[in-house]
Design an enzyme around this catalytic site. Structure first.
Site, short mmCIF file in Angstrom:
data_model
loop_
_atom_site.label_atom_id
_atom_site.label_comp_id
_atom_site.label_asym_id
_atom_site.label_seq_id
_atom_site.Cartn_x
_atom_site.Cartn_y
_atom_site.Cartn_z
N THR A 1 0.82 -1.22 0.00
CA THR A 1 0.00 0.00 0.00
C THR A 1 0.86 1.27 0.00
O THR A 1 0.69 2.15 -0.83
CB THR A 1 -0.92 -0.01 1.25
OG1 THR A 1 -1.67 -1.20 1.24
CG2 THR A 1 -1.84 1.19 1.27
N ASP B 1 0.17 -1.64 17.27
CA ASP B 1 0.56 -0.59 16.32
C ASP B 1 0.57 0.78 17.03
O ASP B 1 1.54 1.54 16.92
CB ASP B 1 -0.41 -0.60 15.14
CG ASP B 1 -0.11 0.49 14.14
OD1 ASP B 1 0.81 0.31 13.34
OD2 ASP B 1 -0.79 1.53 14.18
N LYS C 1 3.79 3.40 17.99
CA LYS C 1 3.77 4.84 17.68
C LYS C 1 3.97 5.68 18.95
O LYS C 1 4.68 6.69 18.91
CB LYS C 1 2.45 5.20 16.99
CG LYS C 1 2.36 4.58 15.59
CD LYS C 1 0.95 4.67 15.04
CE LYS C 1 0.87 4.08 13.65
NZ LYS C 1 -0.52 3.91 13.19
N1 HSE Z 1 -2.41 0.12 10.36
C1 HSE Z 1 -2.08 1.47 10.68
C2 HSE Z 1 -3.33 2.17 11.19
C3 HSE Z 1 -1.54 2.14 9.46
O1 HSE Z 1 -4.42 1.64 11.01
O2 HSE Z 1 -3.22 3.22 11.80
C4 HSE Z 1 -0.92 3.48 9.70
O3 HSE Z 1 0.18 3.40 10.56
#
Ligand code: HSE
Length: 397
Positions: free
Chosen positions: A11, A195, A199
């Site tokens: 992507t 995820d 971050k």
């Molecule tokens: N999978 C991640 C999200 C993509 O949904 O935020 C962007 O980092």
């Protein structure tokens, strides 16, 4: 002409190729030279517009002096880590959206980039298309950053929004997020808070100047969130959102975690919906500053990658303010942080009051949902010890 290579054509990699082609004239005007995609590293050759540029041999990029910037969009650690080191060692700038690699190896890769006199930039790794790392390290550089919190995963926020607005099932909403290119290759990272956890680690690293080890950060996602809690919270004037939060503690201490929170409906984060992310940064001079935009998806994420490519080429000789110390000491258990808590228990108001004293009742119908007074995470856990807890969340604010 400046030539670049892309590693991986998923992507984000595809988006980078599109932005370079579609916005060629704006990019050339700003760089003073045209930007050209020369090589694309893939595992399997595929037909399509980039067929002629494909290779499955990284050394063709590594040994090509014409390639000045490598955009790593492979994801994960193993191959991405090896190729990033090799590209930096070959004197090439590297740009990435790979939050796992940055969260786990960023400190080391930044040190290597510095040694080689090149840049390792990763604006796209947090918040997709939202400029947040650059403003944090440059525009807010005169602040002591005391706290960062926000909605950091577009997929979870999209799923929550679809479930709340139209009663969609979790699995259907997740499938939609995958189709739209928001979710990770393994979407458990999205729905289990991992995820968002990577971050918040990157944000904490940059804000506090010391490494936060993702393995130490408690990460809870939305998989076990009940629609019952969502509805009770809404009736009481709150929204439920998955937040990542990092807090500076006295001395060189710091803490971070990811968990669903109740957010008062008047708070700006309460209305951040769909794939949108928002990050609130609290500086000691600025107060709270909020960054908002599309947190995932092909073109927003690619926009941040290509901006970093341009930054690498324009920063002279390299951006110096990006980086943090490898010191992982001083990370503390986030249960020390104090807040109000939401509980739903299998029990009565009398049970709730005998454990917590004064509580604010939100719902009572066999089960009891209530808000506590402000207390630490440890106290909340201890006091709830004798109760049959069905859900528990912090309240923001
Ligand atoms: N999978 C991640 C999200 C993509 O949904 O935020 C962007 O980092």
């Amino acid at each position: 002409m400046i030539q670049i290579a892309i590693l991986g054509l998923g992507t984000v990699g595809t988006g980078v190729a599109k932005v370079v082609a579609e916005n060629a004239s704006q990019i050339e005007r700003k760089l003073g030279e045209s930007l050209q995609l020369k090589t694309v590293l893939v595992r399997h050759f595929k037909d399509g517009p980039y067929r002629q540029l494909m290779t499955d041999d990284f050394s063709r990029i590594e040994e090509d002096d014409a390639v000045r910037v490598v955009v790593e969009t492979i994801g994960g650690v193993e191959a991405a880590y090896e190729y990033t080191k090799r590209a930096l060692n070959a004197g090439k700038h590297v740009v990435t959206a790979n939050k796992q690699l940055v969260a786990e190896k960023g400190c080391e890769l930044l040190a290597l980039a510095k040694k080689r006199g090149v840049n390792y930039l990763f604006e796209a790794s947090v918040g997709g298309g939202i400029p947040v790392l650059h403003p944090l390290t440059q525009c807010m550089a005169a602040n002591r950053i005391d706290e960062i919190y926000g909605i950091l995963n577009g997929t979870s926020n999209y799923i929550l929004t679809r479930m709340v607005r139209s009663g969609a099932f979790f699995t259907d909403a997740l499938r939609e997020a995958q189709t739209r290119g928001y979710a990770e290759a393994d979407p458990t990272a999205d729905v289990d808070g991992i995820d968002a956890g990577r971050k918040i680690c990157i944000l904490a690293d940059l804000a506090f100047g010391r490494q936060v080890d993702p393995a130490e950060v408690p990460m809870e996602g939305i998989r076990h969130l009940s629609l019952r809690d969502v509805r009770i919270a809404q009736r009481a004037g709150y929204r439920i959102k998955l937040l990542g939060r990092a807090v500076r503690l006295p001395g060189s201490g710091r803490t971070a975690y990811v968990a669903p929170h109740l957010i008062p409906e008047e708070h700006p984060l309460a209305n951040v919906e769909d794939v949108f992310n928002a990050v609130v940064v609290r500086g000691n001079a600025t107060g709270e500053v909020m960054f908002y935009g599309r947190g995932a998806g092909e073109m927003p994420t690619a926009s941040a990658c290509v901006a970093d490519v341009m930054e690498c080429l324009q920063a002279s000789p390299r951006r110096e303010e990006i980086g943090w110390e490898p010191d992982v000491q001083g990370f503390e258990d986030p249960r020390a942080l104090r807040s109000r808590y939401y509980f739903r228990i299998e029990g009565s108001l009398t049970d709730a009051a005998s454990a917590f004293g004064q509580v604010e009742v939100l719902s009572e119908d066999g089960e009891t949902a209530f808000l506590t007074e402000t207390l630490s995470g440890r106290e909340a856990e201890e006091r709830a010890g004798s109760l049959q807890v069905l859900s528990r969340m912090r309240v923001l604010g």
